[in-house]
Scaffold this motif. Structure first.
Motif, PDB file in Angstrom:
ATOM      1  N   ALA A  92      38.709  41.148  30.237  1.00  0.00           N
ATOM      2  CA  ALA A  92      38.697  41.906  28.991  1.00  0.00           C
ATOM      3  C   ALA A  92      39.330  43.261  29.245  1.00  0.00           C
ATOM      4  O   ALA A  92      39.215  43.808  30.345  1.00  0.00           O
ATOM      5  CB  ALA A  92      37.267  42.068  28.491  1.00  0.00           C
ATOM      6  N   LYS A  93      39.979  43.794  28.255  1.00  0.00           N
ATOM      7  CA  LYS A  93      40.634  45.095  28.382  1.00  0.00           C
ATOM      8  C   LYS A  93      39.758  46.242  27.883  1.00  0.00           C
ATOM      9  O   LYS A  93      40.066  47.402  28.102  1.00  0.00           O
ATOM     10  CB  LYS A  93      41.962  45.112  27.622  1.00  0.00           C
ATOM     11  N   THR A  94      38.664  45.896  27.190  1.00  0.00           N
ATOM     12  CA  THR A  94      37.744  46.924  26.687  1.00  0.00           C
ATOM     13  C   THR A  94      36.310  46.444  26.834  1.00  0.00           C
ATOM     14  O   THR A  94      36.041  45.241  26.941  1.00  0.00           O
ATOM     15  CB  THR A  94      37.991  47.234  25.193  1.00  0.00           C
ATOM     16  N   GLU A  95      35.398  47.393  26.794  1.00  0.00           N
ATOM     17  CA  GLU A  95      33.980  47.063  26.824  1.00  0.00           C
ATOM     18  C   GLU A  95      33.597  46.233  25.599  1.00  0.00           C
ATOM     19  O   GLU A  95      32.823  45.282  25.699  1.00  0.00           O
ATOM     20  CB  GLU A  95      33.175  48.366  26.860  1.00  0.00           C
ATOM     21  N   ASP A  96      34.148  46.577  24.430  1.00  0.00           N
ATOM     22  CA  ASP A  96      33.844  45.831  23.209  1.00  0.00           C
ATOM     23  C   ASP A  96      34.294  44.376  23.308  1.00  0.00           C
ATOM     24  O   ASP A  96      33.599  43.467  22.848  1.00  0.00           O
ATOM     25  CB  ASP A  96      34.497  46.494  21.991  1.00  0.00           C
ATOM     26  N   GLU A  97      35.453  44.151  23.910  1.00  0.00           N
ATOM     27  CA  GLU A  97      35.953  42.792  24.091  1.00  0.00           C
ATOM     28  C   GLU A  97      35.018  42.001  25.020  1.00  0.00           C
ATOM     29  O   GLU A  97      34.688  40.847  24.753  1.00  0.00           O
ATOM     30  CB  GLU A  97      37.372  42.841  24.667  1.00  0.00           C
TER      31      GLU A  97
END
Length: 136
Positions: A92-97
């Motif tokens: 994932a590229k972000t924490e949200d992802e």
């Protein structure tokens, strides 16, 4: 080359401190912040959750986790050495992802686990080894 590894190991604490403290006064780090390439997820049972509650969901959790691995969403997973949960490296590229991926798992749907999300990327001080032109 034999001396490169000990040198890197010796410089790691210095580089980590420099990376975390750089730009503290201006708010802008002088060493580039790494691009997030994965998110480390630490999963532990919520306080008050029993082993029996977790074991009731484990068969579905294992199937769902293996599917995420086969789909390339989870790159690696480990049991914690202290027996208090598991650790995932999520693609994932972000924490949200990463959070969206982890929330599909049965233990998360049942609200039995706590999750800590830590975005990770390349160790940026290593750019110094390949020269000034690589600082971008």
């Amino acid at each position: 080359m034999k001396l490169m590894i000990p040198f890197l190991m010796a410089m790691l604490p210095v580089a980590s401190v420099a990376q975390s403290q750089s730009g503290a006064a201006s708010g802008v780090p002088s060493i580039a912040i790494p691009k997030t390439t994965e998110v480390l997820v630490i999963q532990t049972p919520r306080q008050g959750v029993t082993a029996e509650q977790i074991m009731a969901v484990i068969p579905a959790e294992i199937r769902a986790t293996v599917k995420l691995y086969l789909d390339g969403k989870i790159r690696q997973w480990y049991s914690r050495g202290d027996g208090k949960g598991v650790i995932f490296l999520v693609d994932a590229k972000t924490e949200d992802e990463a959070r969206a991926i982890m929330e599909t798992l049965p233990l998360a749907k049942e609200h039995l686990m706590d999750h800590e999300y830590i975005p990770v990327g390349p160790l940026m001080p290593l750019r110094a080894l390949i020269g000034p032109g690589a600082q971008q």
